[in-house]
Each structure stands twice: as structure tokens, then as C-alpha cells.
Design a protein around this motif. Structure first.
Motif, PDB file in Angstrom:
ATOM      1  N   ARG A  57      48.458  50.106  35.483  1.00 11.69           N
ATOM      2  CA  ARG A  57      49.340  49.612  36.547  1.00 11.69           C
ATOM      3  C   ARG A  57      49.447  50.594  37.700  1.00 11.69           C
ATOM      4  O   ARG A  57      49.746  50.212  38.837  1.00 11.69           O
ATOM      5  N   ARG A  58      49.220  51.873  37.439  1.00 11.02           N
ATOM      6  CA  ARG A  58      49.320  52.885  38.500  1.00 11.02           C
ATOM      7  C   ARG A  58      48.081  52.880  39.398  1.00 11.02           C
ATOM      8  O   ARG A  58      48.115  53.465  40.480  1.00 11.02           O
ATOM      9  N   LEU A  59      47.006  52.270  38.951  1.00  8.23           N
ATOM     10  CA  LEU A  59      45.791  52.209  39.754  1.00  8.23           C
ATOM     11  C   LEU A  59      45.835  51.012  40.690  1.00  8.23           C
ATOM     12  O   LEU A  59      46.368  49.957  40.340  1.00  8.23           O
ATOM     13  N   LYS A  60      45.255  51.167  41.849  1.00  7.83           N
ATOM     14  CA  LYS A  60      45.137  50.054  42.785  1.00  7.83           C
ATOM     15  C   LYS A  60      43.851  49.299  42.464  1.00  7.83           C
ATOM     16  O   LYS A  60      42.758  49.718  42.852  1.00  7.83           O
ATOM     17  N   LEU A  61      43.986  48.205  41.736  1.00  7.37           N
ATOM     18  CA  LEU A  61      42.809  47.484  41.256  1.00  7.37           C
ATOM     19  C   LEU A  61      41.958  46.938  42.394  1.00  7.37           C
ATOM     20  O   LEU A  61      40.735  46.809  42.248  1.00  7.37           O
ATOM     21  N   ASP A  62      42.576  46.622  43.525  1.00  6.47           N
ATOM     22  CA  ASP A  62      41.815  46.057  44.641  1.00  6.47           C
ATOM     23  C   ASP A  62      40.774  47.041  45.179  1.00  6.47           C
ATOM     24  O   ASP A  62      39.769  46.620  45.758  1.00  6.47           O
ATOM     25  N   VAL A  98      37.081  37.117  27.609  1.00  2.00           N
ATOM     26  CA  VAL A  98      35.692  37.038  28.049  1.00  2.00           C
ATOM     27  C   VAL A  98      35.691  36.657  29.520  1.00  2.00           C
ATOM     28  O   VAL A  98      36.208  35.607  29.898  1.00  2.00           O
ATOM     29  N   VAL A  99      35.126  37.531  30.344  1.00  2.00           N
ATOM     30  CA  VAL A  99      35.060  37.254  31.781  1.00  2.00           C
ATOM     31  C   VAL A  99      33.633  36.863  32.125  1.00  2.00           C
ATOM     32  O   VAL A  99      32.728  37.704  32.170  1.00  2.00           O
ATOM     33  N   ASP A 100      33.420  35.584  32.352  1.00  2.00           N
ATOM     34  CA  ASP A 100      32.106  35.104  32.758  1.00  2.00           C
ATOM     35  C   ASP A 100      31.934  35.373  34.250  1.00  2.00           C
ATOM     36  O   ASP A 100      32.654  34.827  35.081  1.00  2.00           O
ATOM     37  N   ASP A 101      30.960  36.225  34.564  1.00  2.00           N
ATOM     38  CA  ASP A 101      30.772  36.637  35.953  1.00  2.00           C
ATOM     39  C   ASP A 101      29.719  35.769  36.638  1.00  2.00           C
ATOM     40  O   ASP A 101      28.664  36.237  37.051  1.00  2.00           O
ATOM     41  N   ALA A 102      30.048  34.464  36.726  1.00  2.00           N
ATOM     42  CA  ALA A 102      29.168  33.481  37.374  1.00  2.00           C
ATOM     43  C   ALA A 102      27.781  33.488  36.743  1.00  2.00           C
ATOM     44  O   ALA A 102      26.756  33.546  37.444  1.00  2.00           O
ATOM     45  N   SER A 103      27.736  33.407  35.413  1.00  2.00           N
ATOM     46  CA  SER A 103      26.454  33.396  34.709  1.00  2.00           C
ATOM     47  C   SER A 103      25.665  32.137  35.030  1.00  2.00           C
ATOM     48  O   SER A 103      26.233  31.077  35.334  1.00  2.00           O
ATOM     49  N   THR A 104      24.351  32.249  34.941  1.00  2.00           N
ATOM     50  CA  THR A 104      23.476  31.096  35.170  1.00  2.00           C
ATOM     51  C   THR A 104      22.991  30.490  33.855  1.00  2.00           C
ATOM     52  O   THR A 104      22.227  29.528  33.877  1.00  2.00           O
ATOM     53  N   VAL A 148      38.028  43.979  36.843  1.00  2.00           N
ATOM     54  CA  VAL A 148      39.284  43.817  37.579  1.00  2.00           C
ATOM     55  C   VAL A 148      39.924  42.474  37.230  1.00  2.00           C
ATOM     56  O   VAL A 148      41.135  42.385  37.000  1.00  2.00           O
ATOM     57  N   THR A 149      39.104  41.426  37.139  1.00  2.00           N
ATOM     58  CA  THR A 149      39.613  40.117  36.721  1.00  2.00           C
ATOM     59  C   THR A 149      40.203  40.196  35.317  1.00  2.00           C
ATOM     60  O   THR A 149      41.297  39.676  35.053  1.00  2.00           O
ATOM     61  N   GLY A 150      39.483  40.856  34.415  1.00  2.00           N
ATOM     62  CA  GLY A 150      39.972  40.998  33.044  1.00  2.00           C
ATOM     63  C   GLY A 150      41.217  41.865  32.949  1.00  2.00           C
ATOM     64  O   GLY A 150      42.141  41.556  32.184  1.00  2.00           O
ATOM     65  N   TYR A 151      41.248  42.953  33.718  1.00  2.00           N
ATOM     66  CA  TYR A 151      42.421  43.826  33.702  1.00  2.00           C
ATOM     67  C   TYR A 151      43.673  43.072  34.136  1.00  2.00           C
ATOM     68  O   TYR A 151      44.749  43.216  33.539  1.00  2.00           O
ATOM     69  N   ARG A 152      43.534  42.286  35.187  1.00  2.00           N
ATOM     70  CA  ARG A 152      44.700  41.532  35.672  1.00  2.00           C
ATOM     71  C   ARG A 152      45.182  40.533  34.620  1.00  2.00           C
ATOM     72  O   ARG A 152      46.387  40.385  34.398  1.00  2.00           O
ATOM     73  N   ALA A 153      44.242  39.877  33.957  1.00  2.00           N
ATOM     74  CA  ALA A 153      44.611  38.919  32.911  1.00  2.00           C
ATOM     75  C   ALA A 153      45.289  39.628  31.744  1.00  2.00           C
ATOM     76  O   ALA A 153      46.271  39.118  31.175  1.00  2.00           O
ATOM     77  N   VAL A 210      44.180  48.290  26.840  1.00  2.00           N
ATOM     78  CA  VAL A 210      43.085  47.402  27.233  1.00  2.00           C
ATOM     79  C   VAL A 210      41.770  48.137  27.018  1.00  2.00           C
ATOM     80  O   VAL A 210      41.597  49.269  27.471  1.00  2.00           O
ATOM     81  N   ILE A 211      40.850  47.500  26.319  1.00  2.00           N
ATOM     82  CA  ILE A 211      39.565  48.100  25.952  1.00  2.00           C
ATOM     83  C   ILE A 211      38.447  47.344  26.650  1.00  2.00           C
ATOM     84  O   ILE A 211      38.501  46.117  26.772  1.00  2.00           O
ATOM     85  N   LYS A 212      37.446  48.080  27.098  1.00  2.00           N
ATOM     86  CA  LYS A 212      36.251  47.443  27.656  1.00  2.00           C
ATOM     87  C   LYS A 212      35.084  47.620  26.705  1.00  2.00           C
ATOM     88  O   LYS A 212      34.779  48.719  26.250  1.00  2.00           O
ATOM     89  N   MET A 213      34.449  46.521  26.401  1.00  2.00           N
ATOM     90  CA  MET A 213      33.191  46.518  25.653  1.00  2.00           C
ATOM     91  C   MET A 213      32.188  45.667  26.405  1.00  2.00           C
ATOM     92  O   MET A 213      32.563  44.694  27.063  1.00  2.00           O
ATOM     93  N   ASP A 214      30.921  46.032  26.333  1.00  2.00           N
ATOM     94  CA  ASP A 214      29.898  45.184  26.923  1.00  2.00           C
ATOM     95  C   ASP A 214      29.632  43.999  25.995  1.00  2.00           C
ATOM     96  O   ASP A 214      29.772  44.108  24.770  1.00  2.00           O
ATOM     97  N   ALA A 215      29.223  42.890  26.573  1.00  2.00           N
ATOM     98  CA  ALA A 215      28.999  41.676  25.794  1.00  2.00           C
ATOM     99  C   ALA A 215      27.575  41.552  25.283  1.00  2.00           C
ATOM    100  O   ALA A 215      27.198  40.523  24.741  1.00  2.00           O
ATOM    101  N   ASP A 216      26.769  42.628  25.453  1.00  2.00           N
ATOM    102  CA  ASP A 216      25.367  42.540  25.046  1.00  2.00           C
ATOM    103  C   ASP A 216      25.075  43.179  23.696  1.00  2.00           C
ATOM    104  O   ASP A 216      23.922  43.282  23.285  1.00  2.00           O
TER     105      ASP A 216
END
Length: 333
Positions: free
Chosen positions: A170-175, A36-42, A73-78, A87-93
Motif C-alpha cells: 500500500r505504501r508503493l505507488k502502483l501507477d 490469475v491475471v490473463d494479460d490479453a493472451s491469444t 499491478v492488476t493482480g496487486y490491486r485485486a 501477496v505472492i508472485k509466481m510465474d504461470a509457466d
């Protein structure tokens, strides 16, 4: 784990405290990790993530809001650091059905794909729960993304239900990946440069009381210029630098001939109009012949790229496979 493959689901979350626990609870047991990547939630998103009893959950927090792409990108690196295979992406909503995760990753398990994305339109056209403005905008963006990315068999690029293999990641430049909602489009553009096989899989879309931070108007005027830049960058990298082949040759020659014919013809048309002296047939042919030949070359380059869209055959084959599985058995007579 499935078929000796380890899986990780990344949930980019911004102010999703209401939905996060339910989404995590629905993720099947064969998924090995959940980030779970919390993107500076309020709101209390980070507290909810840390309070979950599921041992698979790892929470990561961005110090400032980076957008969905930045969170991914933060989640991919982790996920790469943890050594997961897919690695799978799902929305948290809660807009995505975790029950479809097995079908989403199936093309990867079969060795058919490096990257799989959901397509909410493949089953029945516009989902009944999708707002009409979002549906129309998605159609326009789908075509523009086809042109920019070179994946002509892919539709619904804004669908965030994605899976990618770790070697491909890994072949992609995440930056360099876009940090905002252009993330999904940018991923396709960058995947084409490395010739990754992309497969479209039919998925559902669940709309409820979640809050959408995507503004259709803003996307409508900011995405096209970015897609144009993405197309130019992809073409240079893929067809000129990485592999100068027939597509690059036809495109460059076609552009030169088309430009010459258009400029030469326009110049002599203006000259004829101002002087009152008609252009000779030879002058006309010097303008028309390169123009027609150049356009034909550009169309041929486009045709070759459409036919060579990496993952198109696999997408069709997987669609046939899933349709045959879902097809009911014939009734006994």
C-alpha cells in the motif's frame, strides 16, 4: 492461512494455457486465494483459468497486453481489495516450485522482512538448467541493480518468485511501477525509497518446455539506462528529499570536490601543454587535493549505503537458520 496470516498467489499469465492448470494444482492448501491475471493472451489461458474447479481461483483479464509488470499491478490491486495480508508472485509457466512457498514467506512470518524474493544462485551458483547467456546476463544485471536499488545484499533481481506484505504494498505507488520485464528491478528501487526490509531466499528454478519472452539482447541495451535513471530518482527521493543525512551530504560534497578537481586540473593541464610552461606545484595541489578528497567522500558514502542495506542482516540470519535446519544430524558412534 498460516500463523493467522492470509496469503494470495498472483499468477500473471500470457499464453500459458498448457501449464496453468498444473501450476494451480501444485499451490498448497494454506494459500487462501489465487488470482490469475490473463494479460490479453491469444490462446485459451482465460478459458482454462475460468474452468478450474479450485474455489480459491479468481480470474482477471487485461483488455490489452500490459506486460508482466502491468499484469502484476492488476493482480496487486485485486489482492489488496480482497484484504489479503501477504501477496505472492509466481510465474504461470511452471518455472517455480510451489513446494518452496512456505520457505519463501517464512521471513515475513518471523517478522524479518517486508519483501522476500527468490535467489536461484544462492544454493549452488548457476543452476544447471539455466542457459549460459541468461546466467551471464543475470550476473551483470544483479550488480547494476545493486547500485540502482541500494540493496547490496540482493542477488538475482530477475527472479520472479516474490512475496510482499499488504502494508508495504500500500505504501508503493502502483501507477508508477514498470509494466514490462523491468518490473522486478523497479520494485527494488521503489522499496528502497520507503526503507523496506528485503530478504533473499534460496529457491530453485525449473526449466522445461515453457516459452521465454525475455530477449537477452534487448534487455542488455535497454535496462542499464533505466537503472541509471532509477538510481538518480532513488538517490534524490531517499537521501535528499525523504531523509537528508550523511550519505546525501557526503555524495553532494564529494561530487562537487571531484568535479572541481577534475575540471581545474584538466584546464591547467591543457594550458600547460599548449603554452609549454609547467604548472606550479601549488596549482597541481589545488587540483589533486579536492579530487582525492571528493573520491574518498564518494567511497565513504557508498560504504555507508552498503552497510545499511535494509534486510542484509535478516538475509544472513535466515540463511543460517535454514542451513541449520537442513544440516543432517551427526551419525551415532
Amino acid at each position: 492461512m498460516r500463523d493467522n496470516i492470509t496469503y494470495c498467489v498472483i499468477l500473471p499469465a500470457f499464453n500459458e494455457a498448457r501449464h496453468l492448470a498444473a501450476v494451480v494444482a501444485g499451490i498448497p492448501d494454506w494459500v487462501d486465494g489465487i488470482i490469475v491475471v490473463d494479460d490479453a493472451s491469444t490462446d485459451d489461458t482465460l478459458d482454462v483459468a475460468r474452468s478450474l474447479s479450485d474455489p480459491r481461483v479468481q480470474s482477471v483479464s487485461n483488455p490489452r497486453n500490459l506486460g508482466v509488470g502491468g499484469a502484476m499491478v492488476t493482480g496487486y490491486r485485486a489482492a489488496l481489495d480482497a484484504g489479503f495480508d501477504v501477496v505472492i508472485k509466481m510465474d504461470a509457466d511452471g518455472q517455480m516450485d510451489p513446494g518452496e512457498l512456505a520457505e519463501l514467506v517464512r521471513p515475513i512470518e518471523l517478522g524479518m522482512a517486508d519483501y522476500v524474493k527468490g535467489n536461484r544462485f544462492r544454493r549452488s551458483g548457476r543452476p544447471a538448467t539455466m542457459p549460459r547467456r541468461r546466467w551471464f546476463g543475470n550476473i551483470v544485471l544483479s550488480f547494476l541493480t545493486k547500485v540502482a536499488s541500494g540493496y547490496w545484499h540482493v542477488f538475482d533481481p530477475q527472479c520472479g518468485f516474490l512475496a510482499i506484505t499488504a502494508p508495504t504494498l500500500r505504501r508503493l505507488k502502483l501507477d508508477g511501477i514498470a509494466r514490462d520485464y523491468f518490473f522486478e528491478n523497479d520494485m527494488l528501487i521503489r522499496l528502497n525509497v520507503i526503507d523496506a526490509r528485503v530478504v533473499d531466499v534460496a529457491t530453485a528454478s525449473l526449466y522445461g518446455d515453457e516459452t521465454s519472452y525475455v530477449r537477452v539482447g534487448r534487455v542488455g541495451w535497454t535496462f542499464p539506462p533505466r537503472l541509471l535513471r532509477g538510481f538518480a530518482w532513488r538517490f534524490v527521493r531517499r537521501h535528499l528529499m525523504n531523509d537528508f543525512g550523511i550519505i546525501g551530504l557526503l555524495t553532494l560534497a564529494g561530487l562537487v570536490l571531484t568535479l572541481f578537481g577534475a575540471v581545474f586540473g584538466a584546464y591547467h593541464w591543457i594550458l600547460s601543454a599548449t603554452s609549454g610552461v609547467p604548472a606550479t606545484s601549488g596549482t597541481v595541489m589545488i587540483a589533486v587535493a579536492p579530487l582525492i578528497l571528493g573520491i574518498q567522500m564518494l567511497l565513504q558514502a557508498l560504504s555507508i549505503e552498503v552497510q545499511s542495506s535494509a534486510g542484509a542482516a535478516e538475509t544472513r540470519e535466515f540463511a543460517r537458520m535454514t542451513q541449520s535446519i537442513r544440516k543432517p544430524p551427526p551419525a551415532n558412534v
